[in-house]
Design a protein around this motif. Sequence first.
Motif, PDB file in Angstrom:
ATOM      1  N   GLN A   1       6.997  15.123  -4.661  1.00 35.29           N
ATOM      2  CA  GLN A   1       8.351  15.195  -5.187  1.00 35.29           C
ATOM      3  C   GLN A   1       8.765  13.884  -5.850  1.00 35.29           C
ATOM      4  O   GLN A   1       9.662  13.869  -6.689  1.00 35.29           O
ATOM      5  N   THR A   2       8.150  12.795  -5.466  1.00 40.24           N
ATOM      6  CA  THR A   2       8.383  11.502  -6.112  1.00 40.24           C
ATOM      7  C   THR A   2       7.028  10.844  -6.330  1.00 40.24           C
ATOM      8  O   THR A   2       6.686   9.857  -5.675  1.00 40.24           O
TER       9      THR A   2
ATOM     10  N   ASN B   1       7.390  15.756 -21.000  1.00 41.23           N
ATOM     11  CA  ASN B   1       8.820  16.052 -21.082  1.00 41.23           C
ATOM     12  C   ASN B   1       9.598  15.172 -20.090  1.00 41.23           C
ATOM     13  O   ASN B   1       9.069  14.788 -19.042  1.00 41.23           O
ATOM     14  N   PRO B   2      10.848  14.846 -20.402  1.00 41.76           N
ATOM     15  CA  PRO B   2      11.661  14.039 -19.486  1.00 41.76           C
ATOM     16  C   PRO B   2      11.792  14.711 -18.125  1.00 41.76           C
ATOM     17  O   PRO B   2      11.982  15.926 -18.031  1.00 41.76           O
ATOM     18  N   GLN B   3      11.677  13.928 -17.066  1.00 37.30           N
ATOM     19  CA  GLN B   3      11.803  14.419 -15.697  1.00 37.30           C
ATOM     20  C   GLN B   3      12.823  13.557 -14.959  1.00 37.30           C
ATOM     21  O   GLN B   3      12.868  12.344 -15.154  1.00 37.30           O
ATOM     22  N   ALA B   4      13.626  14.188 -14.115  1.00 32.43           N
ATOM     23  CA  ALA B   4      14.572  13.458 -13.277  1.00 32.43           C
ATOM     24  C   ALA B   4      14.525  14.031 -11.879  1.00 32.43           C
ATOM     25  O   ALA B   4      14.372  15.249 -11.700  1.00 32.43           O
ATOM     26  N   GLY B   5      14.639  13.183 -10.878  1.00 32.44           N
ATOM     27  CA  GLY B   5      14.569  13.660  -9.500  1.00 32.44           C
ATOM     28  C   GLY B   5      15.498  12.895  -8.592  1.00 32.44           C
ATOM     29  O   GLY B   5      15.800  11.722  -8.820  1.00 32.44           O
ATOM     30  N   LEU B   6      15.964  13.568  -7.542  1.00 28.78           N
ATOM     31  CA  LEU B   6      16.816  12.944  -6.528  1.00 28.78           C
ATOM     32  C   LEU B   6      16.393  13.486  -5.173  1.00 28.78           C
ATOM     33  O   LEU B   6      16.275  14.705  -4.990  1.00 28.78           O
ATOM     34  N   GLN B   7      16.152  12.601  -4.227  1.00 31.24           N
ATOM     35  CA  GLN B   7      15.801  13.007  -2.874  1.00 31.24           C
ATOM     36  C   GLN B   7      16.782  12.404  -1.885  1.00 31.24           C
ATOM     37  O   GLN B   7      17.206  11.260  -2.044  1.00 31.24           O
TER      38      GLN B   7
ATOM     39  N   ALA C   1       9.608  -3.173   8.666  1.00 29.14           N
ATOM     40  CA  ALA C   1       8.546  -3.954   8.040  1.00 29.14           C
ATOM     41  C   ALA C   1       7.511  -3.075   7.363  1.00 29.14           C
ATOM     42  O   ALA C   1       6.414  -3.511   7.067  1.00 29.14           O
ATOM     43  N   GLN C   2       7.865  -1.805   7.120  1.00 24.69           N
ATOM     44  CA  GLN C   2       6.995  -0.904   6.385  1.00 24.69           C
ATOM     45  C   GLN C   2       7.786  -0.356   5.200  1.00 24.69           C
ATOM     46  O   GLN C   2       9.015  -0.323   5.208  1.00 24.69           O
ATOM     47  N   ASP C   3       7.063   0.117   4.179  1.00 25.64           N
ATOM     48  CA  ASP C   3       7.716   0.855   3.109  1.00 25.64           C
ATOM     49  C   ASP C   3       8.119   2.226   3.632  1.00 25.64           C
ATOM     50  O   ASP C   3       7.467   2.794   4.508  1.00 25.64           O
ATOM     51  N   LEU C   4       9.202   2.781   3.090  1.00 32.63           N
ATOM     52  CA  LEU C   4       9.583   4.130   3.472  1.00 32.63           C
ATOM     53  C   LEU C   4       8.582   5.127   2.884  1.00 32.63           C
ATOM     54  O   LEU C   4       7.799   4.794   1.997  1.00 32.63           O
ATOM     55  N   GLY C   5       8.608   6.353   3.386  1.00 28.89           N
ATOM     56  CA  GLY C   5       7.689   7.368   2.882  1.00 28.89           C
ATOM     57  C   GLY C   5       8.342   8.733   2.931  1.00 28.89           C
ATOM     58  O   GLY C   5       9.342   8.942   3.614  1.00 28.89           O
ATOM     59  N   PHE C   6       7.756   9.683   2.205  1.00 23.15           N
ATOM     60  CA  PHE C   6       8.285  11.036   2.146  1.00 23.15           C
ATOM     61  C   PHE C   6       7.212  12.036   2.533  1.00 23.15           C
ATOM     62  O   PHE C   6       6.052  11.903   2.140  1.00 23.15           O
ATOM     63  N   THR C   7       7.609  13.054   3.296  1.00 27.53           N
ATOM     64  CA  THR C   7       6.670  14.072   3.734  1.00 27.53           C
ATOM     65  C   THR C   7       6.088  14.826   2.544  1.00 27.53           C
ATOM     66  O   THR C   7       4.881  15.009   2.437  1.00 27.53           O
ATOM     67  N   GLN C   8       6.952  15.309   1.644  1.00 22.53           N
ATOM     68  CA  GLN C   8       6.481  16.034   0.460  1.00 22.53           C
ATOM     69  C   GLN C   8       6.199  15.025  -0.643  1.00 22.53           C
ATOM     70  O   GLN C   8       7.051  14.683  -1.452  1.00 22.53           O
ATOM     71  N   THR C   9       4.977  14.571  -0.688  1.00 19.24           N
ATOM     72  CA  THR C   9       4.615  13.405  -1.488  1.00 19.24           C
ATOM     73  C   THR C   9       4.730  13.634  -2.988  1.00 19.24           C
ATOM     74  O   THR C   9       4.964  12.693  -3.740  1.00 19.24           O
TER      75      THR C   9
END
Length: 283
Positions: free
Chosen positions: A35-36, A50-56, A25-33
């Motif tokens: 990066q996304t 410039n275009p950026q693309a990311g995958l975690q 019931a919470q949104d997910l989160g990332f430690t290294q904020t």
Amino acid sequence: MTMNKFFRNIISTLISIIVPYFAMAQDLGFTQTMQTPMYYNPAFTGLLINPQAGLQARLQPLVGGANVTLAGSAEMGFEKISSGAGILFTTTSDGYVNTTTMSLSYAYQLKLSENSYFRLGINGGFYQKIFNTNDTTGNAYMPNAVLSTPLVPNFGTGALFYNDNFYAGLAVRNLLNPGYATVDDPGSKIGRRYNIQVGKFYDNGGIITNPFLLVVSQNNFLQILPGFNFTAGNFTIGGSFRYQANPNADAINLLFGIIAADKFKICYSYDIPVGTTGIAEGT
């Protein structure tokens, strides 16, 4: 050194492997904020032009299994119209419930002075949950469990101020408190999430130091995450301390990253629990 150069060292990410937190019931989160950044605040969308693309990829061991999360993003800035646009996709599964989200983001930038800017961002999309009822007993996750929910719309907004070496942002997610349209269950509602981000950059003879702070509040959930990153040449190291309540998940977070050709960055982050979670987190 310009703000774009500072952010490029933090944001220009192709692959990042992260071990953060998750709560039902919470949104997910990332430690290294950073990066996304679009996930936490749509006002970051297209900041670098410039275009950026990311995958975690995220792995969190659980009792009897693991929670696996993937997050992908792509964005681009349009300098002539002072705007940015992007797309964000996430999927997370613990073997019983799979949650998928997809959203589009747009940001507009105002120039306040020679080196100061203000950005406003919005995002809109949907999320969907799929339940593996064969692996649950007595509808453990929710009453009248269904195989899947319909696509549920979701929206958010955010604001960001930044100059050559400082940024501060505020964002609100889940503006309409979305829930599962087919289930009459107050627990299916996802509360509004409020994010505050503050950071500063110091250039000490080519070594960039980036102290930062993230505060997240959602329902009874609270997270306070102060940290820092150091970048020298093609290498980045960092650390942070995560205070988290409801559920408790205090941890020390460590990061190591390598930048290749000033275009790609590969990162690895590991969380060391210091609270009472009882489960070591790692990959």
